[in-house]
Structure formats: structure tokens, C-alpha cells
Motif scaffolding. Structure first.
Motif, PDB file in Angstrom:
ATOM      1  N   GLY A  95       2.844  -2.165   1.787  1.00  0.00           N
ATOM      2  CA  GLY A  95       2.564  -2.386   2.962  1.00  0.00           C
ATOM      3  C   GLY A  95       1.236  -2.745   3.377  1.00  0.00           C
ATOM      4  N   ILE A  96       0.631  -2.092   4.604  1.00  0.00           N
ATOM      5  CA  ILE A  96      -0.552  -2.638   4.993  1.00  0.00           C
ATOM      6  C   ILE A  96      -1.565  -1.211   4.989  1.00  0.00           C
ATOM      7  N   GLY A  97      -2.743  -1.725   4.351  1.00  0.00           N
ATOM      8  CA  GLY A  97      -3.917  -0.517   4.494  1.00  0.00           C
ATOM      9  C   GLY A  97      -4.779  -0.849   6.016  1.00  0.00           C
ATOM     10  N   ALA A  98      -4.910   0.229   6.778  1.00  0.00           N
ATOM     11  CA  ALA A  98      -5.451   0.136   7.942  1.00  0.00           C
ATOM     12  C   ALA A  98      -6.366   1.366   8.317  1.00  0.00           C
ATOM     13  N   TYR A  99      -7.061   1.092   9.185  1.00  0.00           N
ATOM     14  CA  TYR A  99      -7.946   2.378   9.824  1.00  0.00           C
ATOM     15  C   TYR A  99      -7.335   2.580  11.239  1.00  0.00           C
TER      16      TYR A  99
END
Length: 166
Positions: free
Chosen positions: A58-62
Motif C-alpha cells: 500500500g501507501i505509508g502516510a501520516y
């Protein structure tokens, strides 16, 4: 009430500093940030996204307002929604999955096959999941030009030419 479309989901925490793993439903997965703020389905929370990066699965995000691993874990399974008017207009031969849900599906002779319950992708392309009257199992039709030659959003119907073995 503003019409919204689901563009992703939170898959859980990633790391120990409040970062989340996102599953993006956008054609370009990182483009999910272009539609911020993203809302929970009930609209009670909104998130801005920062520091997006591709990670395994997936995508890592804050997310704004999420600062700890525990807060990120608590959001696992939450779907992310965007105001519909934020999405780009598509060419005539492309459709948002949300626009297909509920459309009546007829065969090339005009006989009703059912209605679209979902659009699935098992890795080999999109399939329309059709609810049919009197059947316990849905009908799965490949969403290709050969099988689905006509999608008429204005009329609220899809014309399908199912393969013989379906």
C-alpha cells in the motif's frame, strides 16, 4: 448533503510514530492525497495526508490528528471518502465504480439480467457482480468491451453480451 465517493481505506498502523498504511482505490495510488481532505464515511472526521510513500502492500502516510501507533491502529478498516466534485471528469469510456452500482443490466435482446451490486477485481481485470432475481449466487461478468458493449449512465442501464458459459 454532499455526495461522496470512497477513494481508499486505512489498513492499520505502519511503524510506531502514528504513520498508517493506506489502500488507495485511485488509478494512481499516490493521487489519493490530491483529494484531501478525506472524510470518514459518517463525515465526522476529516484528514489531510502528508509524507506519502509507496510501501509493501500500500501507501505509508501520516494523517492529520493521528500521532501515535495506537491512534493509527484504532483507525484500521476505516474507509476514506472525498467530495464527489473533487474527482476529475472521466472520458466517455471510463467510469467510477460508484456510478455503476445499482445500474440495471440487460442482455442484447433487452431481457433484464439483474443489477450491479459491486465491481470486483481479482487481479485479471474488473468484473461486474450482478444480483439476479431468484439466484443465490451473483453473476460475474468481465467488464470488457466484448462483454459489456454499452454503459448508459443517463438511462441507468448496462447492455451486456454474456459469454455462453456464464
Amino acid at each position: 448533503m454532499t455526495e461522496r465517493t470512497c477513494v481508499g481505506a486505512i489498513a492499520g498502523a505502519f511503524g510506531v510514530k502514528g504513520e498508517v498504511r493506506l489502500k488507495s482505490f485511485c488509478a494512481d495510488p499516490l493521487a489519493i492525497a490530491d483529494y484531501a481532505p478525506l472524510y470518514t464515511e459518517d463525515g465526522k472526521r476529516a484528514f489531510d495526508l502528508t509524507d506519502l510513500r509507496a510501501i509493501k502492500g500500500g501507501i505509508g502516510a501520516y494523517l492529520s490528528g493521528v500521532e501515535t501507533k495506537e491512534e493509527a491502529d484504532a483507525l484500521k478498516g476505516v474507509s476514506l471518502w472525498v467530495d464527489r466534485d473533487m474527482l476529475p471528469h472521466l472520458p466517455d469510456d471510463e467510469f467510477y465504480h460508484a456510478d455503476l452500482i445499482g445500474l440495471t443490466v440487460v442482455d442484447t435482446g433487452g431481457a433484464v439480467l439483474g443489477s450491479v451490486r459491486a465491481v470486483q477485481n481479482y487481479g485479471a481485470g474488473d468484473f461486474l457482480e450482478i444480483t439476479t432475481a431468484g439466484e443465490s449466487q451473483p453473476l460475474l461478468l468481465p467488464f470488457t468491451m466484448a462483454v459489456v458493449p454499452t454503459v448508459d449512465l443517463t438511462a441507468g442501464r448496462i447492455v451486456a453480451d454474456p459469454p455462453e458459459d456464464v
